[in-house]
Design a protein around this motif. Structure first.
Motif, short mmCIF file in Angstrom:
data_model
loop_
_atom_site.label_atom_id
_atom_site.label_comp_id
_atom_site.label_asym_id
_atom_site.label_seq_id
_atom_site.Cartn_x
_atom_site.Cartn_y
_atom_site.Cartn_z
N PRO A 147 12.42 -1.76 0.04
CA PRO A 147 12.26 -3.15 0.45
C PRO A 147 10.92 -3.37 1.17
CG PRO A 147 14.48 -2.37 0.94
CD PRO A 147 13.67 -1.16 0.50
N GLY A 148 10.20 -4.39 0.75
CA GLY A 148 8.90 -4.67 1.32
C GLY A 148 7.77 -3.90 0.67
N GLY A 149 8.09 -3.09 -0.34
CA GLY A 149 7.10 -2.31 -1.07
C GLY A 149 7.46 -2.31 -2.54
N PHE A 150 7.11 -1.23 -3.22
CA PHE A 150 7.46 -1.11 -4.63
C PHE A 150 8.94 -0.79 -4.77
CE2 PHE A 150 8.20 1.19 -8.55
CZ PHE A 150 7.58 0.37 -9.47
N GLU A 151 9.62 -1.51 -5.61
CA GLU A 151 11.03 -1.22 -5.91
C GLU A 151 11.13 -0.90 -7.40
OE1 GLU A 151 14.09 -3.46 -3.95
OE2 GLU A 151 12.60 -4.46 -2.69
N PRO A 152 11.76 0.24 -7.70
CA PRO A 152 11.81 0.70 -9.10
C PRO A 152 12.53 -0.28 -10.02
CG PRO A 152 12.56 2.41 -7.60
CD PRO A 152 12.42 1.16 -6.80
N ASN A 153 12.07 -0.28 -11.26
CA ASN A 153 12.72 -1.04 -12.32
C ASN A 153 13.35 -0.04 -13.28
OD1 ASN A 153 9.65 -1.04 -12.34
ND2 ASN A 153 10.10 -0.94 -14.53
#
Length: 177
Positions: A147-153
């Motif tokens: 949260p607040g950064g890169f979140e995986p897809n």
């Protein structure tokens, strides 16, 4: 003017690195671009253009011992996109590539570091990845993940809003404050 080492590994966002360099330059950074060997291969047709844009050689290999350094000293470094392999290698101190080697040494030199991984949810589930992110954070690296950064897809899924470069550059700016 502060010098930013922008380090990238072979994840799709590296293909759009030129506008990121320009955004960093607008923010007042002299940008030096370092790439993993695979990322350099992906960008090979555009390396001359990227060198012109930065005013520095693009580096993807260690320099020969005794050779002059072609880059000014770094004030801050951003490792993005940082792949599963790069994050794990960095956390373990496995420095077979120039960019991972620089990032590992920068911890000991006290150079401020920001990292933003780019991994899909399948890689993110691997236990080694979570341990590596924790390890880097404990060494003082600002890791923009979760949260607040890169979140995986999902594997193969494209991110609708693209890679969050703005967050990474904002974190770099915060390091200089």
């Amino acid at each position: 003017m502060k010098t930013l080492y922008l380090l990238g590994s072979a994840a799709p966002p590296v293909l759009g690195i030129a506008p990121v360099i320009e955004m960093a330059q607008v923010r007042g950074y002299d940008v030096c671009l370092g790439l993993t060997p695979s990322a350099a291969r992906w960008l090979e047709p555009r390396l001359t253009e990227l060198e012109r844009l930065t005013g520095h050689p693009v580096r993807s290999a260690y320099k020969v011992p005794g050779a002059d350094d072609v880059w000014p000293p770094a004030d801050v470094a951003l490792f993005a996109p940082a792949t599963f392999n790069s994050v794990n290698s960095w956390a373990l101190g496995l420095t077979s590539s120039f960019v991972v080697g620089f990032a590992a040494e920068a911890i000991g030199k006290g150079i401020p570091l920001v990292a933003m991984p780019c991994v899909n949810s399948a890689y993110a589930r691997h236990r080694a990845f979570g341990r590596s992110v924790t390890e880097l954070r404990e060494m003082g690296v600002t890791v923009l993940y979760g949260p607040g950064g890169f979140e995986p897809n999902l594997p193969g899924e494209r991110r609708p809003g693209g890679f969050p470069w703005q967050l990474a550059l904002d974190a770099v700016d915060a390091m200089g404050s």
